[in-house]
Design a protein around this motif. Structure first.
Motif, PDB file in Angstrom:
ATOM      1  N   ALA A  42       0.819  -1.213   0.000  1.00  0.00           N
ATOM      2  CA  ALA A  42       0.000   0.000   0.000  1.00  0.00           C
ATOM      3  C   ALA A  42       0.852   1.262   0.000  1.00  0.00           C
ATOM      4  N   LEU A  43       1.941   1.250   0.764  1.00  0.00           N
ATOM      5  CA  LEU A  43       2.790   2.436   0.868  1.00  0.00           C
ATOM      6  C   LEU A  43       3.939   2.428  -0.136  1.00  0.00           C
ATOM      7  N   GLU A  44       4.034   1.325  -0.896  1.00  0.00           N
ATOM      8  CA  GLU A  44       5.066   1.177  -1.918  1.00  0.00           C
ATOM      9  C   GLU A  44       6.469   1.320  -1.341  1.00  0.00           C
ATOM     10  N   ILE A  45       6.716   0.563  -0.267  1.00  0.00           N
ATOM     11  CA  ILE A  45       8.024   0.532   0.383  1.00  0.00           C
ATOM     12  C   ILE A  45       8.396  -0.930   0.648  1.00  0.00           C
ATOM     13  N   PRO A  46       9.678  -1.238   0.832  1.00  0.00           N
ATOM     14  CA  PRO A  46      10.075  -2.620   1.132  1.00  0.00           C
ATOM     15  C   PRO A  46       9.548  -3.070   2.496  1.00  0.00           C
ATOM     16  N   ILE A  47       9.353  -4.373   2.641  1.00  0.00           N
ATOM     17  CA  ILE A  47       8.822  -4.920   3.892  1.00  0.00           C
ATOM     18  C   ILE A  47       9.777  -4.662   5.061  1.00  0.00           C
ATOM     19  N   GLY A  48      11.074  -4.653   4.800  1.00  0.00           N
ATOM     20  CA  GLY A  48      12.045  -4.345   5.855  1.00  0.00           C
ATOM     21  C   GLY A  48      11.868  -2.925   6.386  1.00  0.00           C
ATOM     22  N   THR A  49      11.516  -2.016   5.507  1.00  0.00           N
ATOM     23  CA  THR A  49      11.271  -0.632   5.916  1.00  0.00           C
ATOM     24  C   THR A  49      10.018  -0.555   6.783  1.00  0.00           C
ATOM     25  N   VAL A  50       9.008  -1.360   6.437  1.00  0.00           N
ATOM     26  CA  VAL A  50       7.793  -1.408   7.255  1.00  0.00           C
ATOM     27  C   VAL A  50       8.135  -1.866   8.664  1.00  0.00           C
TER      28      VAL A  50
END
Length: 171
Positions: free
Chosen positions: A136-144
């Motif tokens: 949804a936020l178009e970021i890598p899962i590690g960043t989440v």
């Protein structure tokens, strides 16, 4: 007016509304602005229904809402400030059940950056998986995971710091 069946596109959007309302309010930090964002998002979702590929409706709608919010913030940053007279008709917010606790929590959440607050609200309050938030936020899962960890730590530290009561020493 007849409610659409839950298996239809409109029925699925209707089922997402409570979650979208909470997310929009957490992004905008305002009930009124949150409602405006929600309405804009639903309008855009319904008009662009043909662009949905049928995979993850919730993620698609969250992406649209996040992008609408970001675009609106960019526009407001260019527009500047609003005159005080223009804000005369703003209604006073409803008082919370426990003003001190609500104020402390609001302060702790508002001290987070936009990116950290969005991840925290989506994972903790809305219950989305890390993969859904990343999409949804178009970021890598590690960043989440990193943002969520930092957001939780900052909120906990802020609430702990606000909980200190200083007492005078008797003489």
């Amino acid at each position: 007016m007849k409610t659409p069946p839950p298996e239809t596109f409109e029925g699925q959007i209707l089922a997402l509304l409570p979650s979208l309302r909470r997310y929009s309010r957490s992004l905008t930090r305002s009930d009124a602005d949150g409602e405006d964002l929600l309405q804009d998002c639903v309008e855009k979702v319904l008009t662009r229904r043909g662009q949905w590929r049928g995979l993850n409706l919730r993620g698609w709608v969250l992406t649209i809402m996040t992008n609408l919010y970001r675009n609106d913030r960019r526009g407001k940053a260019r527009d500047g400030l609003v005159e005080l007279d223009a804000a005369q008709d703003v209604a006073a917010p409803e008082p919370p059940a426990d003003p001190l606790e609500r104020a402390r929590l609001d302060d702790a959440l508002n001290s987070l950056s936009e990116e950290h607050r969005a991840v925290l609200m989506l994972v903790v309050i809305e219950g989305y998986s890390y993969n859904e938030v990343a999409a949804a936020l178009e970021i890598p899962i590690g960043t989440v995971m990193s943002r969520l960890s930092r957001a939780r730590h900052r909120v906990a530290e802020r609430l702990k710091a606000d909980n200190v009561i200083t007492l005078r020493r008797p003489k």
